[in-house]
Design a protein around this motif. Sequence first.
Motif, PDB file in Angstrom:
ATOM      1  N   UNK A  15       0.827  -1.206   0.000  1.00 59.71           N
ATOM      2  CA  UNK A  15       0.000   0.000   0.000  1.00 59.71           C
ATOM      3  C   UNK A  15       0.862   1.256   0.000  1.00 59.71           C
ATOM      4  N   UNK A  16       1.968   1.213   0.733  1.00 56.23           N
ATOM      5  CA  UNK A  16       2.868   2.363   0.754  1.00 56.23           C
ATOM      6  C   UNK A  16       3.453   2.609  -0.634  1.00 56.23           C
ATOM      7  N   UNK A  17       3.875   1.559  -1.292  1.00 53.79           N
ATOM      8  CA  UNK A  17       4.433   1.705  -2.636  1.00 53.79           C
ATOM      9  C   UNK A  17       3.382   2.213  -3.621  1.00 53.79           C
ATOM     10  N   UNK A  18       2.163   1.722  -3.493  1.00 55.49           N
ATOM     11  CA  UNK A  18       1.085   2.196  -4.368  1.00 55.49           C
ATOM     12  C   UNK A  18       0.814   3.682  -4.159  1.00 55.49           C
ATOM     13  N   UNK A  19       0.802   4.105  -2.893  1.00 53.19           N
ATOM     14  CA  UNK A  19       0.509   5.516  -2.614  1.00 53.19           C
ATOM     15  C   UNK A  19       1.635   6.421  -3.094  1.00 53.19           C
ATOM     16  N   UNK A  20       2.863   5.953  -3.041  1.00 53.96           N
ATOM     17  CA  UNK A  20       3.977   6.760  -3.535  1.00 53.96           C
ATOM     18  C   UNK A  20       3.971   6.826  -5.051  1.00 53.96           C
ATOM     19  N   UNK A  21       3.602   5.753  -5.712  1.00 59.91           N
ATOM     20  CA  UNK A  21       3.618   5.714  -7.169  1.00 59.91           C
ATOM     21  C   UNK A  21       2.419   6.385  -7.787  1.00 59.91           C
ATOM     22  N   UNK A  22       1.322   6.501  -7.075  1.00 63.31           N
ATOM     23  CA  UNK A  22       0.094   7.029  -7.644  1.00 63.31           C
ATOM     24  C   UNK A  22      -0.041   8.518  -7.517  1.00 63.31           C
ATOM     25  N   UNK A  23       1.012   9.255  -7.374  1.00 65.91           N
ATOM     26  CA  UNK A  23       1.163  10.670  -7.114  1.00 65.91           C
ATOM     27  C   UNK A  23       0.093  11.658  -7.456  1.00 65.91           C
ATOM     28  N   UNK A  24      -0.406  11.810  -8.677  1.00 61.95           N
ATOM     29  CA  UNK A  24      -1.214  12.973  -9.011  1.00 61.95           C
ATOM     30  C   UNK A  24      -2.669  12.824  -8.663  1.00 61.95           C
ATOM     31  N   UNK A  25      -3.136  13.552  -7.674  1.00 65.19           N
ATOM     32  CA  UNK A  25      -4.545  13.522  -7.320  1.00 65.19           C
ATOM     33  C   UNK A  25      -5.116  14.919  -7.400  1.00 65.19           C
ATOM     34  N   UNK A  26      -6.416  15.051  -7.217  1.00 63.79           N
ATOM     35  CA  UNK A  26      -7.055  16.355  -7.242  1.00 63.79           C
ATOM     36  C   UNK A  26      -6.770  17.136  -5.984  1.00 63.79           C
TER      37      UNK A  26
END
Length: 134
Positions: A15-26
């Motif tokens: 989950x940590x890796x996913x949150x770091x890789x999924x960077x651009x949010x609104x």
Amino acid sequence: MDESELEQIRKARLEQLKSQGGGGGGGSQGGALGQAQEQQKQQQDEARQHVLSQILHPEAADRLGRIRLVKEQRATDVENRLIMLAQSGQLRSKVTEEQLKDLLNAVADNKEEEKIVVSRRKGWDDDDDDLLDL
């Protein structure tokens, strides 16, 4: 350490890796995302502490806590190494204070090898004197 605890650590890391890789949010999700990351980090810290409490004798855990007060990075390095050893099945019993001291010395030896020594000339550079002879 049983498989469910290892699975919790793996899920938290994934989950940590996913949150770091999924960077651009609104922009409106920024606060919620930060709060979710903070909660996730807290869960990971709790999982780490749970694993460490199972693989360290109380005296060793106490020593590691005192080291954290002085050199947090060194304590984190040792904790990471201990967790890695536990996950790979190389730890057969709880780590004693003496074993922890040996591990600390091994980490300290590695740090000393990584040091870079810069040697400088002690005298003045004579290149400027060549210009005077023109």
